[in-house]
Scaffold this motif. Structure first.
Motif, PDB file in Angstrom:
ATOM      1  N   LEU A   1       4.419  -3.759  -8.328  1.00  0.00           N
ATOM      2  CA  LEU A   1       4.521  -3.766  -9.786  1.00  0.00           C
ATOM      3  C   LEU A   1       3.146  -3.852 -10.437  1.00  0.00           C
ATOM      4  CD1 LEU A   1       7.548  -6.176 -10.367  1.00  0.00           C
ATOM      5  CD2 LEU A   1       7.497  -3.702 -10.740  1.00  0.00           C
ATOM      6  N   SER A   2       2.249  -4.649  -9.839  1.00  0.00           N
ATOM      7  CA  SER A   2       0.918  -4.806 -10.429  1.00  0.00           C
ATOM      8  C   SER A   2       0.088  -3.542 -10.284  1.00  0.00           C
ATOM      9  CB  SER A   2       0.187  -5.986  -9.776  1.00  0.00           C
ATOM     10  OG  SER A   2      -0.124  -5.723  -8.423  1.00  0.00           O
ATOM     11  N   ALA A   3       0.420  -2.710  -9.294  1.00  0.00           N
ATOM     12  CA  ALA A   3      -0.295  -1.444  -9.120  1.00  0.00           C
ATOM     13  C   ALA A   3       0.236  -0.383 -10.084  1.00  0.00           C
ATOM     14  CB  ALA A   3      -0.157  -0.952  -7.681  1.00  0.00           C
ATOM     15  N   VAL A   4       1.552  -0.332 -10.238  1.00  0.00           N
ATOM     16  CA  VAL A   4       2.168   0.676 -11.096  1.00  0.00           C
ATOM     17  C   VAL A   4       1.948   0.364 -12.573  1.00  0.00           C
ATOM     18  CG1 VAL A   4       4.344   1.767 -11.746  1.00  0.00           C
ATOM     19  CG2 VAL A   4       3.898   1.211  -9.354  1.00  0.00           C
ATOM     20  N   PHE A   5       1.956  -0.928 -12.922  1.00  0.00           N
ATOM     21  CA  PHE A   5       1.807  -1.331 -14.326  1.00  0.00           C
ATOM     22  C   PHE A   5       0.598  -2.253 -14.479  1.00  0.00           C
ATOM     23  CE2 PHE A   5       6.399  -0.633 -13.689  1.00  0.00           C
ATOM     24  CZ  PHE A   5       6.595   0.391 -14.606  1.00  0.00           C
ATOM     25  N   PRO A   6      -0.592  -1.684 -14.674  1.00  0.00           N
ATOM     26  CA  PRO A   6      -1.798  -2.499 -14.880  1.00  0.00           C
ATOM     27  C   PRO A   6      -1.581  -3.489 -16.022  1.00  0.00           C
ATOM     28  CG  PRO A   6      -2.380  -0.195 -14.605  1.00  0.00           C
ATOM     29  CD  PRO A   6      -0.884  -0.244 -14.724  1.00  0.00           C
ATOM     30  N   GLY A   7      -1.985  -4.717 -15.800  1.00  0.00           N
ATOM     31  CA  GLY A   7      -1.729  -5.780 -16.764  1.00  0.00           C
ATOM     32  C   GLY A   7      -0.695  -6.747 -16.232  1.00  0.00           C
TER      33      GLY A   7
ATOM     34  N   PRO B   1      -6.623   5.080  -1.815  1.00  0.00           N
ATOM     35  CA  PRO B   1      -5.351   4.390  -1.771  1.00  0.00           C
ATOM     36  C   PRO B   1      -5.177   3.541  -3.023  1.00  0.00           C
ATOM     37  CG  PRO B   1      -6.533   4.157   0.308  1.00  0.00           C
ATOM     38  CD  PRO B   1      -7.482   4.751  -0.671  1.00  0.00           C
ATOM     39  N   ALA B   2      -3.955   3.484  -3.534  1.00  0.00           N
ATOM     40  CA  ALA B   2      -3.677   2.723  -4.755  1.00  0.00           C
ATOM     41  C   ALA B   2      -3.406   1.274  -4.406  1.00  0.00           C
ATOM     42  CB  ALA B   2      -2.479   3.327  -5.484  1.00  0.00           C
ATOM     43  N   LEU B   3      -4.420   0.569  -3.925  1.00  0.00           N
ATOM     44  CA  LEU B   3      -4.224  -0.788  -3.451  1.00  0.00           C
ATOM     45  C   LEU B   3      -4.352  -1.824  -4.547  1.00  0.00           C
ATOM     46  CD1 LEU B   3      -6.204  -0.530  -0.123  1.00  0.00           C
ATOM     47  CD2 LEU B   3      -3.781  -0.148  -0.525  1.00  0.00           C
ATOM     48  N   SER B   4      -5.014  -1.506  -5.615  1.00  0.00           N
ATOM     49  CA  SER B   4      -5.126  -2.428  -6.734  1.00  0.00           C
ATOM     50  C   SER B   4      -5.081  -1.613  -8.007  1.00  0.00           C
ATOM     51  CB  SER B   4      -6.440  -3.219  -6.668  1.00  0.00           C
ATOM     52  OG  SER B   4      -7.528  -2.370  -6.975  1.00  0.00           O
ATOM     53  N   PRO B   5      -4.684  -2.229  -9.154  1.00  0.00           N
ATOM     54  CA  PRO B   5      -4.599  -1.468 -10.390  1.00  0.00           C
ATOM     55  C   PRO B   5      -5.892  -0.756 -10.728  1.00  0.00           C
ATOM     56  CG  PRO B   5      -3.572  -3.611 -10.658  1.00  0.00           C
ATOM     57  CD  PRO B   5      -4.239  -3.613  -9.309  1.00  0.00           C
ATOM     58  N   ALA B   6      -7.024  -1.421 -10.564  1.00  0.00           N
ATOM     59  CA  ALA B   6      -8.293  -0.786 -10.911  1.00  0.00           C
ATOM     60  C   ALA B   6      -8.589   0.395 -10.008  1.00  0.00           C
ATOM     61  CB  ALA B   6      -9.419  -1.806 -10.813  1.00  0.00           C
TER      62      ALA B   6
ATOM     63  N   SER C   1       0.799  -1.224   0.000  1.00  0.00           N
ATOM     64  CA  SER C   1       0.000   0.000   0.000  1.00  0.00           C
ATOM     65  C   SER C   1       0.833   1.275   0.000  1.00  0.00           C
ATOM     66  CB  SER C   1      -0.930   0.014   1.217  1.00  0.00           C
ATOM     67  OG  SER C   1      -1.751  -1.121   1.239  1.00  0.00           O
ATOM     68  N   ILE C   2       1.858   1.340   0.835  1.00  0.00           N
ATOM     69  CA  ILE C   2       2.607   2.585   0.999  1.00  0.00           C
ATOM     70  C   ILE C   2       3.306   3.023  -0.297  1.00  0.00           C
ATOM     71  CG2 ILE C   2       4.523   3.691   2.224  1.00  0.00           C
ATOM     72  CD1 ILE C   2       3.713   2.065   4.696  1.00  0.00           C
ATOM     73  N   PRO C   3       4.095   2.152  -0.960  1.00  0.00           N
ATOM     74  CA  PRO C   3       4.711   2.594  -2.218  1.00  0.00           C
ATOM     75  C   PRO C   3       3.669   2.914  -3.291  1.00  0.00           C
ATOM     76  CG  PRO C   3       5.802   0.629  -1.377  1.00  0.00           C
ATOM     77  CD  PRO C   3       4.548   0.809  -0.573  1.00  0.00           C
ATOM     78  N   SER C   4       2.577   2.160  -3.305  1.00  0.00           N
ATOM     79  CA  SER C   4       1.541   2.402  -4.312  1.00  0.00           C
ATOM     80  C   SER C   4       0.946   3.794  -4.162  1.00  0.00           C
ATOM     81  CB  SER C   4       0.443   1.343  -4.202  1.00  0.00           C
ATOM     82  OG  SER C   4       0.952   0.053  -4.477  1.00  0.00           O
ATOM     83  N   LEU C   5       0.781   4.231  -2.933  1.00  0.00           N
ATOM     84  CA  LEU C   5       0.267   5.581  -2.685  1.00  0.00           C
ATOM     85  C   LEU C   5       1.208   6.643  -3.254  1.00  0.00           C
ATOM     86  CD1 LEU C   5      -1.067   5.290   0.972  1.00  0.00           C
ATOM     87  CD2 LEU C   5      -2.408   5.918  -1.027  1.00  0.00           C
TER      88      LEU C   5
ATOM     89  N   LYS D   1      -0.007   8.986  -9.103  1.00  0.00           N
ATOM     90  CA  LYS D   1      -0.167   9.773 -10.331  1.00  0.00           C
ATOM     91  C   LYS D   1       0.305   8.986 -11.551  1.00  0.00           C
ATOM     92  CE  LYS D   1       0.032  14.372  -8.268  1.00  0.00           C
ATOM     93  NZ  LYS D   1       0.720  15.698  -8.258  1.00  0.00           N
ATOM     94  N   ILE D   2       1.400   8.269 -11.395  1.00  0.00           N
ATOM     95  CA  ILE D   2       1.906   7.439 -12.496  1.00  0.00           C
ATOM     96  C   ILE D   2       0.898   6.349 -12.825  1.00  0.00           C
ATOM     97  CG2 ILE D   2       3.721   5.829 -13.181  1.00  0.00           C
ATOM     98  CD1 ILE D   2       5.629   7.383 -11.375  1.00  0.00           C
TER      99      ILE D   2
END
Length: 298
Positions: free
Chosen positions: A165-171, A225-230, A100-104, A108-109
């Motif tokens: 990685l799955s949060a930053v790069f959907p797919g 929070p950016a917890l999942s790609p979606a 969670s923390i790095p994804s937050l 923006k990316i």
């Protein structure tokens, strides 16, 4: 196309792909493009996130016995060799926080990548090659961690970082990141798969629950929070007021995804024990190549 039929189709796609290492986010995005769904519509952005709740409820039901045993054995574990620092419940929460923390920080990316077919295609392709290589290497070695009750704190932290990685790069796929990361640090296929299922529960509940709450309280403007790609694209979701029609469409998608996911998880467990992840790696590679060739048309 009728909204109810669209919801059934999206529910099937979500249920089929949420726990397979093929990226449900990419498959929903492709399906929405093929159905000509307006991705700038705040309702459909919310729908894509919240529909995951149906799949996660199916997983929780299937694993309810296992989860209850973990709570009953906390903190010493079923074998009596665990502590509060390395019990499966603690390790699951550690992986959740580490993800969670790095994804937050990268929110923006992530938002820019969420609707990019090219990014998803490359993630599917590269992830398929990586998963195939890791699974082949792991099958020839002798993994030491054969059960989640044998995991270490370091393994949980590593897997949490891999999920970023799955949060930053959907797919990329949350499931693929977790499974491949677990295999790298010496976990067997079944153990890697089980921990992938366990850690998905808090991540998906947090992501879908937040956005559902935001829908019910339209004046709430906090960033999700950016917890999942979606979920990462939901910072651009404008507050909306749900109608009866909207709730029905959402409920249909959740119920369908619940039913489909319930069957898929059982099949997936049996398949992986016998055949590994090669089938999914090949599928990812072929889909990634197809998307790179056809992406401009979607």
């Amino acid at each position: 196309m009728n909204d109810y039929l669209v919801s059934v189709l999206l529910g099937i796609v979500e249920g089929l792909t949420e726990f397979l290492p093929v990226s449900s986010t990419a498959h929903l995005r492709i399906t929405e493009a093929l159905l000509h769904i307006n991705l700038s519509d705040p309702y459909w952005k919310m729908y894509t996130i919240v529909i995951q709740l149906g799949a996660i409820l199916a997983l929780m039901l299937l694993f309810s016995g296992r989860i209850l045993n973990f709570f009953r054995s906390f903190p010493e574990g079923e074998a009596g060799d665990r502590t509060i620092w390395n019990h499966p419940i603690t390790l699951t929460l550690v992986a959740f926080v580490v993800t969670s923390i790095p994804s937050l920080l990268f929110i923006k990316i992530i938002g820019k990548h969420l609707e990019s077919i090219r990014v998803m295609a490359l993630s599917l392709l590269i992830g398929g090659v990586v998963m195939w290589a890791i699974d082949s290497w792991s099958s020839r070695s002798d993994p030491e961690t054969r059960d989640v009750e044998q995991m270490s704190l370091g393994q949980a932290i590593w897997i949490g970082l891999c999920q970023v990685l799955s949060a930053v790069f959907p797919g990329t796929s949350r499931s693929m990141s977790t499974i491949s990361g677990a295999q790298i640090v010496g976990m067997t296929r079944p153990a890697a798969l089980e921990f992938s299922f366990l850690v998905s529960i808090p991540i998906m509940i947090a992501a879908t629950g937040y956005d559902l709450l935001k829908t019910m309280h339209p004046h709430h403007h906090a960033s999700t929070p950016a917890l999942s790609p979606a979920a990462t694209g939901s910072e651009s979701i404008a507050p909306l007021v749900m109608t009866t029609h909207g709730w029905i469409v959402l409920a249909i998608g959740m119920v369908v995804s619940f039913i489909v996911a319930f069957g898929v998880v059982e099949w997936f467990l049996q398949w992986v024990r016998k055949h590994g992840f090669t089938l999914f790696a090949v599928y990812r590679i072929l889909l990634g190549i197809a998307l790179l060739a056809l992406g401009s048309r979607l």
